[in-house]
Structures are given as structure tokens and as C-alpha cells.
Scaffold this motif. Structure first.
Motif, short mmCIF file in Angstrom:
data_model
loop_
_atom_site.label_atom_id
_atom_site.label_comp_id
_atom_site.label_asym_id
_atom_site.label_seq_id
_atom_site.Cartn_x
_atom_site.Cartn_y
_atom_site.Cartn_z
N GLU A 55 29.06 0.16 -17.74
CA GLU A 55 28.64 0.76 -19.01
C GLU A 55 29.84 1.00 -19.91
O GLU A 55 29.77 0.82 -21.13
CB GLU A 55 27.89 2.06 -18.74
CG GLU A 55 26.50 1.86 -18.14
CD GLU A 55 25.85 3.17 -17.72
OE1 GLU A 55 26.57 4.20 -17.70
OE2 GLU A 55 24.65 3.15 -17.38
N SER A 56 30.97 1.43 -19.31
CA SER A 56 32.18 1.63 -20.10
C SER A 56 32.69 0.31 -20.66
O SER A 56 33.13 0.24 -21.83
CB SER A 56 33.26 2.27 -19.21
OG SER A 56 34.48 2.38 -19.89
N TYR A 57 32.63 -0.74 -19.87
CA TYR A 57 33.04 -2.08 -20.29
C TYR A 57 32.18 -2.57 -21.46
O TYR A 57 32.69 -3.08 -22.48
CB TYR A 57 32.94 -3.02 -19.10
CG TYR A 57 33.17 -4.49 -19.36
CD1 TYR A 57 34.45 -4.97 -19.63
CD2 TYR A 57 32.12 -5.39 -19.33
CE1 TYR A 57 34.66 -6.33 -19.86
CE2 TYR A 57 32.32 -6.74 -19.56
CZ TYR A 57 33.59 -7.20 -19.82
OH TYR A 57 33.80 -8.53 -20.04
N ARG A 181 38.70 -4.44 -17.87
CA ARG A 181 37.55 -4.39 -16.96
C ARG A 181 38.05 -3.99 -15.58
O ARG A 181 39.21 -4.25 -15.22
CB ARG A 181 36.84 -5.74 -16.91
CG ARG A 181 37.75 -6.91 -16.60
CD ARG A 181 36.98 -8.19 -16.56
NE ARG A 181 37.86 -9.32 -16.28
CZ ARG A 181 37.46 -10.45 -15.73
NH1 ARG A 181 36.19 -10.59 -15.40
NH2 ARG A 181 38.29 -11.44 -15.52
N HIS A 182 37.19 -3.36 -14.80
CA HIS A 182 37.64 -2.80 -13.52
C HIS A 182 37.64 -3.82 -12.39
O HIS A 182 38.13 -3.56 -11.31
CB HIS A 182 36.74 -1.63 -13.14
CG HIS A 182 35.37 -2.02 -12.68
ND1 HIS A 182 34.37 -2.39 -13.55
CD2 HIS A 182 34.84 -2.14 -11.43
CE1 HIS A 182 33.28 -2.69 -12.88
NE2 HIS A 182 33.54 -2.55 -11.59
N SER A 183 37.06 -4.98 -12.62
CA SER A 183 36.93 -5.95 -11.54
C SER A 183 36.91 -7.35 -12.11
O SER A 183 36.56 -7.57 -13.28
CB SER A 183 35.65 -5.67 -10.74
OG SER A 183 35.42 -6.69 -9.79
N GLN A 184 37.27 -8.32 -11.28
CA GLN A 184 37.26 -9.72 -11.69
C GLN A 184 35.88 -10.34 -11.56
O GLN A 184 35.72 -11.53 -11.75
CB GLN A 184 38.25 -10.51 -10.82
CG GLN A 184 39.68 -10.06 -10.97
CD GLN A 184 40.20 -10.24 -12.39
OE1 GLN A 184 39.99 -11.29 -12.99
NE2 GLN A 184 40.86 -9.23 -12.91
N LYS A 185 34.88 -9.55 -11.23
CA LYS A 185 33.56 -10.11 -10.96
C LYS A 185 32.55 -9.77 -12.05
O LYS A 185 31.36 -9.97 -11.86
CB LYS A 185 33.04 -9.59 -9.61
CG LYS A 185 32.92 -8.05 -9.57
CD LYS A 185 32.65 -7.57 -8.16
CE LYS A 185 32.62 -6.06 -8.09
NZ LYS A 185 31.52 -5.47 -8.82
N ILE A 186 33.02 -9.22 -13.17
CA ILE A 186 32.08 -8.86 -14.23
C ILE A 186 32.37 -9.66 -15.49
O ILE A 186 33.47 -10.20 -15.68
CB ILE A 186 32.12 -7.35 -14.54
CG1 ILE A 186 33.44 -6.98 -15.23
CG2 ILE A 186 31.91 -6.52 -13.30
CD1 ILE A 186 33.45 -5.57 -15.77
N GLY A 187 31.38 -9.73 -16.31
CA GLY A 187 31.52 -10.41 -17.59
C GLY A 187 30.48 -9.88 -18.55
O GLY A 187 29.65 -9.02 -18.20
N GLY A 188 30.51 -10.38 -19.79
CA GLY A 188 29.56 -9.90 -20.78
C GLY A 188 29.18 -10.99 -21.76
O GLY A 188 29.80 -12.06 -21.81
N VAL A 189 28.13 -10.71 -22.52
CA VAL A 189 27.66 -11.66 -23.52
C VAL A 189 27.29 -10.89 -24.78
O VAL A 189 26.64 -9.85 -24.72
CB VAL A 189 26.46 -12.48 -22.99
CG1 VAL A 189 25.34 -11.58 -22.50
CG2 VAL A 189 25.94 -13.43 -24.06
N LEU A 190 27.73 -11.43 -25.92
CA LEU A 190 27.39 -10.88 -27.23
C LEU A 190 26.37 -11.81 -27.87
O LEU A 190 26.59 -13.01 -27.97
CB LEU A 190 28.64 -10.80 -28.10
CG LEU A 190 28.46 -10.41 -29.57
CD1 LEU A 190 27.93 -9.00 -29.70
CD2 LEU A 190 29.79 -10.56 -30.32
#
Length: 550
Positions: A55-57, A181-190
């Protein structure tokens, strides 16, 4: 040396034999149970932490996108206010000044109504206008938007272009730099929520994953530690036509290292061992209590003490209440609340009650025969009254001891609606035989008021919680005043339990002149010898008794 080893072995055997050991089957069951619980707790704990970080990311990307939209929109608004000729040196200089103030804007320039770029700050005046794609996005912030336009100004570059009026702006490729980001396993989409058009991908997420999440969000069962599950967090700020969704593709226990897994296993095993021993010990203690109680009933170890009942106005002792007591050799002094409850739960209460009644009649019989007005109160349970042979047993022993049935008061307590009908039927039989019935703990039972309309008990005992509320101005005292009004005009004896102070005694006397009292102000439960002394001396009849207790 051999003797020392043998002695040590004997001591160890004694210690092990004293321990309450669970069976291997039970031990294995509890270990597996706590392992699963430990797994779940660690999974949920890790999931909670990961959700907050995701959520912070997402919030960081959302905030940065809002800043970018604001700068793009503001720069375009200012560019459209230029009065210089389009793409003239003066015009480009003005655009350059605007661009310098907005770090999230990479380039700004002019565009025709046919979507052709004619000039920009970085490229100057184009010798040949560049045509933008015909298909664009329209929203409340911009007239037209083109997302991820490839190779427009130079090869191998993708840029998002935004248009208002006759101006366009290009978002900076550095807009989202510095978002940690806190980990290399997360990502996002805009993306745009209406058209599901992807503007930008962040970090470790594929286009297919992003498209799948924004078009059909998964039905997640995050609380279940199942493989291939993933965490999703979405932010769609108001007054903006974009959303940001973050995805964590490896969550909970599936993102733990070997050290964390060892913690889960070790804590689960230890908890299982402790729990299995605890349950075994609890069951063992419970069985021990039942065994000792059965033995005490069989060997007649449970006895009665007698608490005097005082006519408060005269101070005369008018009777006693028999109270069961148990001092066990192994368990020590056992509270009546404990062993009475245990007896009721294990169908032992009626045999216990019968033995106590025999003792009570024998010990108090002489007092009853010497004074026809003297009363003996005995507590009965619902199980006693449910036994159809119980009344015959009581009647036989009362007659055998030559005692008048009217001198025996049986105290009953209604604890549930199910007991109501049983008590009503049984007590009517006792009343026909001449025994008196006392409604115990009045005000705390399930529906005591119904008793007053069904039949008239000979006595009503007011629970000590109301007496001890005297002088507190609490709800209990208000209820006590209501009880005085409710039962004060009935032809029934009122007994107030738990009188421990002069103020309580006088308050009761003030509202109920003929009240009977029990409590430590007068006497605790005593044996027959001490009771004889009190009856001989009648110390409470002295007019100065209450004054001396201050």
C-alpha cells in the motif's frame, strides 16, 4: 561411582513417573495442530506486513503521478497563454522558460488540429511535422493523451504525450525514479479505469499480469496459505482519471527464508508439546478431583457448618442454614463452588445431598425438637428435585428423627428456563408434605418473578450482591429498593444474605422491619458446639450489639 549412577537413575525414574505424560497419539495430534496454527499465524503476520508495504508503494506511485499530472497540465495551460507566433524563436524561448520550472515534464511544444507536432523545446522547429497516432485518450485533465508512444522523436524510446489546445507536453522518463520498494517481487501498473488502458508498468510485473489484474481482479483467499496466490492493492484518487495497482507475486510463507521456516517449525512443535502436556495435566487434575470427590462422598468426609439466621429487629437466632464443607487430605480445603459444581456436572450431587441431609437432621435435630420455632435451611439442586424418590427419602428421615416438617426449609435456585418447570412441579410436592420452600438468590435467577405469580414461597432470600450495594448509589441498590416495594407486602419471610456492616443491617431494618439476616456481622458458618453456645447466650439480642460493632 556405580551407586551414584544407580541413585541418579532412580531419581530420574521418580521424576518421570511423577510427570503426567500424554500419549504419543495425543502428542502428535497437538504438534500437528500447533504446527498448522503456527504456519497460519506466521503467514498472516507476514501478509499483514507485506500489505502495508505494498500500500505504501502504491501510494508513492499515486502521489508521484498526481504531481506529474499537475505539472503537465499547468505547463500546457501556461504554454497556451503565449501571444507569440507559433514555433517562432520567441515562442520556443517562452516554452523553454516554462519547461525549466517543471522537472516531471520532459518536452513541450506545439501541435496542430490534425495531431501533427510542428516544434518543441528539445527538437526545435521540425522540418517536417510528425503525425501522432489517430487513436487517443480523452479525459477531464487533457483533451488528448497518447500513452507509451514508441520511436516518435528517436528510436527505442517510449513517451506519453498530452495535449491541451495547440500545445503538447511529454512526461519525463525520470518521473518515477526514486520510488523505493521493499522487495524485488512486486510491481505496479498505472492505467485509466474506464478504458483499462495501461499508461506505465513499474518494476517486476509483466504486461500480461497487469492486463489480467486490471480487467478482472482475482478472487483472493489471502488467509489461506495456498501457492501461486498474490497480493493486490489499488488506488484510484478522486478527481483524477487514473488508477494505480500494485501486485506482490510471492506472499506470506512463500516469501520466507530457511531461518523463518525453522522458526515456524520449532515454535509449532514447542507449542504442541506444551499444549499436549497442559491438556493432559488439566484432564488429570479434573479426574483427580472427581475421584477424590467420589471417595469423599463414599467415606462421608464432606460435612456441614451452620450459619445462623438472625431476626434483625430482636437479634434472636431463629434458625441456621447448613453449608457443605470439604477438607481433603490430598487437595486441601476445596471451595464449595468447586466441588458442588463438580458433583452436579458428574451426577454426584444427589448422593452427596442425601448424606448431608442425614447428618444435618442428626446434628440439628435436638435444636429443632427443643424449640418448635427453630428452623433448618438446606440447599437443594435441580437434580435433587428431579429425582422422584428424593422426597420419600427426605420424608422418611425427617419422621425417623421425630422432626416437624414445617421446621425444614429447602432452598432452591432457578438458573435457567429449562429448570423452571422442574422446580415448579417438585416444590409443589414438598409444600403439600408441609415443608417450607425458600427462593434462593432472588433477583439473580432466570425468571424469579414468575414464582411469585405461580405459587407463594414461604421465604425469599435476597442475594448478597444487593445487600452489599447499600450506600453505593449503584443500579444494584436501586434494584434493592425496588425489591423492598415488590415483596414487602407479601406474606413471606425475607432473608438478606451477606450482611457485613451495621449500616447494611440498619438499612434493611428501615425498609423491612421483620427481615431476617445472615452475614459476617453476626456470624460465619460454625460447628454444632459453637452454635450451642450462641443459642445459650443469644448475644445479638443485646440492644447494644449493633452499637458495639461500630
Amino acid at each position: 561411582m556405580l551407586k551414584y549412577v544407580r541413585k541418579k537413575s532412580i531419581i530420574l525414574d521418580m521424576i518421570l513417573s511423577a510427570l503426567v505424560l500424554p500419549s504419543w497419539k495425543n502428542l502428535l495430534f497437538f504438534v500437528l495442530l500447533t504446527l498448522c496454527f503456527s504456519l497460519y499465524i506466521h503467514h498472516w503476520s507476514a501478509l499483514t506486513a507485506e500489505k502495508k508495504k505494498l500500500e505504501s508503494y502504491v501510494k508513492k506511485i499515486t502521489d508521484r503521478t498526481q504531481q506529474s499530472v499537475f505539472q503537465l497540465k499547468t505547463s500546457l495551460t501556461l504554454a497556451n497563454q503565449s501571444k507569440a507566433a507559433s514555433c517562432s524563436p520567441e515562442d520556443i524561448n517562452m516554452l523553454r522558460d516554462i519547461l525549466a520550472n517543471y522537472p516531471y515534464v520532459n518536452d513541450i511544444g506545439r501541435i496542430s488540429s490534425a495531431n501533427e507536432v510542428t516544434c518543441s523545446v528539445l527538437w526545435g522547429v521540425l522540418s517536417e511535422p510528425k503525425k501522432l497516432p489517430n487513436k487517443s485518450i480523452q479525459d477531464s485533465s487533457f483533451q488528448k493523451s497518447w500513452t507509451e508512444v514508441s520511436g516518435f522523436f528517436s528510436a527505442n524510446q517510449q513517451r506519453s504525450i498530452f495535449n491541451i489546445g495547440h500545445s503538447f507536453a511529454v512526461s519525463s522518463p525520470t518521473t518515477f525514479l526514486g520510488i523505493s520498494r521493499h522487495s524485488q517481487k512486486i510491481g505496479g501498473v498505472l492505467y485509466t479505469p474506464t478504458e483499462k488502458k495501461i499508461h506505465h508498468l513499474f518494476d517486476d510485473i509483466t504486461y500480461q499480469q497487469a492486463q489480467s489484474v486490471i480487467t478482472s481482479p482475482p478472487k483472493q483467499h489471502l488467509w489461506l496459505p495456498i501457492p501461486n496466490n498474490f497480493l493486490v492493492s489499488t488506488s484510484c484518487p478522486p478527481h483524477y482519471e487514473f488508477c494505480v495497482t500494485g501486485i506482490d507475486t510471492r506472499i506470506g510463507i512463500y516469501d520466507m527464508n530457511i531461518i523463518e521456516w525453522l522458526k515456524i517449525i520449532i515454535s509449532g512443535i514447542l507449542a504442541g508439546v506444551v499444549l499436549s502436556f497442559g491438556v493432559k495435566l488439566f484432564k488429570s487434575n479434573r479426574r483427580t478431583l472427581i475421584y477424590r470427590l467420589k471417595y469423599a462422598i463414599k467415606t462421608d468426609e464432606i460435612y456441614s457448618l451452620y450459619q445462623p439466621k438472625i431476626h434483625l429487629k430482636t437479634g434472636r437466632i431463629i434458625g441456621v442454614e447448613a453449608l457443605a464443607r470439604w477438607d481433603d487430605k490430598e487437595l486441601g480445603s476445596v471451595s464449595p463452588d468447586v466441588f458442588i459444581h463438580c458433583a452436579e456436572a458428574n451426577q454426584l450431587i444427589t448422593p452427596l445431598t442425601k448424606k448431608l441431609i442425614v447428618k444435618n437432621l442428626k446434628e440439628i435435630g435436638s435444636f429443632l425438637k427443643n424449640d418448635p420455632t427453630f428452623l433448618l435451611s438446606i440447599n437443594l439442586s435441580v437434580q435433587d428435585l428431579s429425582d422422584q424418590s428424593f422426597l420419600n427419602f427426605v420424608d422418611n428421615h425427617v419422621k425417623k428423627n421425630g422432626i416437624n416438617a414445617k421446621q425444614i426449609i429447602f432452598e432452591v435456585t432457578e438458573r435457567s428456563a429449562a429448570e423452571n418447570n422442574v422446580l415448579k412441579r417438585a416444590t409443589k410436592h414438598f409444600l403439600r408434605k408441609g415443608y417450607q420452600i425458600s427462593l434462593d438468590d432472588f433477583g439473580t435467577g432466570f425468571s424469579n418473578l414468575s414464582w411469585l405469580t405461580t405459587f407463594e414461597p414461604n421465604e425469599i432470600k435476597i442475594d448478597k450482591m444487593f445487600v452489599q450495594s447499600i450506600g453505593t448509589q449503584t443500579v444494584s441498590q436501586i434494584a434493592l429498593n425496588g425489591i423492598f416495594q415488590l415483596v414487602g407486602n407479601l406474606n413471606v419471610a425475607l432473608v438478606f444474605e451477606g450482611i457485613e456492616s451495621v449500616e447494611e443491617a440498619r438499612y434493611v431494618l428501615q425498609h423491612s422491619p421483620n427481615a431476617i439476616g445472615q452475614g459476617w456481622l453476626y456470624s460465619k458458618a460454625i460447628d454444632v458446639e459453637a452454635l450451642q453456645h450462641l443459642l445459650d447466650t443469644q448475644p445479638y439480642m443485646d440492644v447494644s450489639f449493633l452499637e458495639s460493632q461500630k
